[in-house]
Design an enzyme around this catalytic site. Structure first.
Site, PDB file in Angstrom:
ATOM      1  CG  ASP A  69      -0.273  -0.453   2.505  1.00 44.39           C
ATOM      2  OD1 ASP A  69       0.966  -0.323   2.604  1.00 44.39           O
ATOM      3  OD2 ASP A  69      -0.984  -0.936   3.402  1.00 44.39           O
ATOM      4  CG  ASN A 145      -8.655  -1.309  11.498  1.00 44.51           C
ATOM      5  OD1 ASN A 145      -7.715  -2.018  11.135  1.00 44.51           O
ATOM      6  ND2 ASN A 145      -9.025  -0.226  10.839  1.00 44.51           N
ATOM      7  CG  HIS A 147      -5.534  -2.284   8.627  1.00 42.44           C
ATOM      8  ND1 HIS A 147      -5.464  -0.905   8.638  1.00 42.44           N
ATOM      9  CD2 HIS A 147      -4.331  -2.704   9.084  1.00 42.44           C
ATOM     10  CE1 HIS A 147      -4.273  -0.535   9.056  1.00 42.44           C
ATOM     11  NE2 HIS A 147      -3.567  -1.602   9.346  1.00 42.44           N
ATOM     12  CD  GLU A 152      -8.221   0.908   7.243  1.00 44.92           C
ATOM     13  OE1 GLU A 152      -8.084  -0.048   8.053  1.00 44.92           O
ATOM     14  OE2 GLU A 152      -7.582   1.975   7.354  1.00 44.92           O
TER      15      GLU A 152
HETATM   16  P1  PGA Z   1       2.325  -2.044  12.820  1.00 45.75           P
HETATM   17  O1  PGA Z   1       1.065  -1.956  11.881  1.00 45.75           O
HETATM   18  O2  PGA Z   1       3.248  -3.021  12.188  1.00 45.75           O
HETATM   19  O3  PGA Z   1       2.916  -0.664  12.812  1.00 45.75           O
HETATM   20  O4  PGA Z   1       1.836  -2.483  14.158  1.00 45.75           O
HETATM   21  C1  PGA Z   1       0.442  -3.144  11.504  1.00 45.75           C
HETATM   22  C2  PGA Z   1      -0.520  -2.848  10.387  1.00 45.75           C
HETATM   23  O5  PGA Z   1      -1.207  -1.816  10.439  1.00 45.75           O
HETATM   24  O6  PGA Z   1      -0.583  -3.656   9.452  1.00 45.75           O
END
Ligand code: PGA
Length: 248
Positions: A69, A145, A147, A152
């Site tokens: 992304d 959440n 994702h 999302e």
């Molecule tokens: P993080 O994020 O590795 O910074 O905990 C995980 C994600 O949002 O996929």
């Protein structure tokens, strides 16, 4: 439909194991296709691959990469783009050719595309994955959440690479690196769930006690748009890689 879980004594041990798997793949197939993630979670895997490159002669110069992304609405060369971060922490130090790296970033020839040009761009990103024969191994994290990438809650199993609106928690989690919530982009482009599930292997990383509840929900949930990480369980070669603190 159960997902394999690999529990390691420490985060470092988990990172070394995942990096070793990627290194073995690249030694077998020097132009392997890697799906890459950003965020805090995969940093140690990249650091270990850089170490293997420097100390062990691991040649990553022919590897092809596709990142999950990228934010919309920030300038193509902005240091806060995921591309800039990947170049700094991984592509540069690991000797990965930038011409072999791909982001769904809405940027072509250094120019940020207009909204109406994005459908063509995201289709080209999908076609580029197909053109190299698909992703061999995709790294993933799990967001607060549920994702995966920026898919999302509400994302469907059939979703493809597309522009999405970021969830409030996702923007909150990015606020620090943008110097305040008001500076965090509202939209991003993400590889879709269906796109991710087409990778031949998925390695889903989760480290630390804060991820334990996310791991539990991922393992317990039926495929559910409310928890996109749940879709990964249907994959034939998906492994959840956790340290003790994140294990359930
Ligand atoms: P993080 O994020 O590795 O910074 O905990 C995980 C994600 O949002 O996929």
């Amino acid at each position: 439909m159960s997902m394999h879980v690999d529990v390691f004594e420490s985060r470092g041990a988990a990172e070394r194991a995942v990096a070793a798997e990627i290194a073995a793949l690249v030694r077998r197939r020097p132009d392997a296709v890697l799906g890459l993630a950003t965020g805090n979670t995969p940093t140690g895997v990249y650091a270990e691959l850089v170490r293997l490159h420097r100390e062990d002669g691991l040649d990553l110069s022919r590897v092809r990469t596709f990142n999950l992304d990228e934010y919309c609405g920030i300038a193509p060369r902005d240091p806060r783009t995921f591309r800039a971060w990947m170049e700094q922490v991984f592509f540069g130090p690991a000797g990965i050719a930038l011409a072999n790296t791909h982001f769904p970033d809405g940027v072509e020839h250094g120019r940020a595309l207009h909204l109406e040009e994005l459908p063509r761009h995201v289709e080209a990103f999908e076609r580029a994955i197909q053109a190299v024969g698909g992703i061999d191994l995709q790294l993933l994290g799990i967001g607060r959440n549920g994702h995966v990438g920026f898919n999302e809650p509400g994302s469907t199993r059939a979703s493809r690479t597309r522009r999405v609106e970021l969830h409030a928690w996702t923007r909150e989690d990015a606020a620090k690196s943008f110097g305040g919530l008001e500076h965090v982009p509202t939209h991003a482009i993400t590889m879709g769930v269906a796109t991710i599930l087409e990778a031949r292997a998925l390695r889903v990383l989760a480290f630390g006690a804060a991820k334990r509840a996310l791991v539990a929900r991922t393992l317990a949930s039926e495929p559910d748009p409310a928890w996109p990480a749940s879709y990964l369980r249907a994959h034939a070669d998906a492994r959840l890689v956790v340290d003790r603190d994140a294990s359930v």
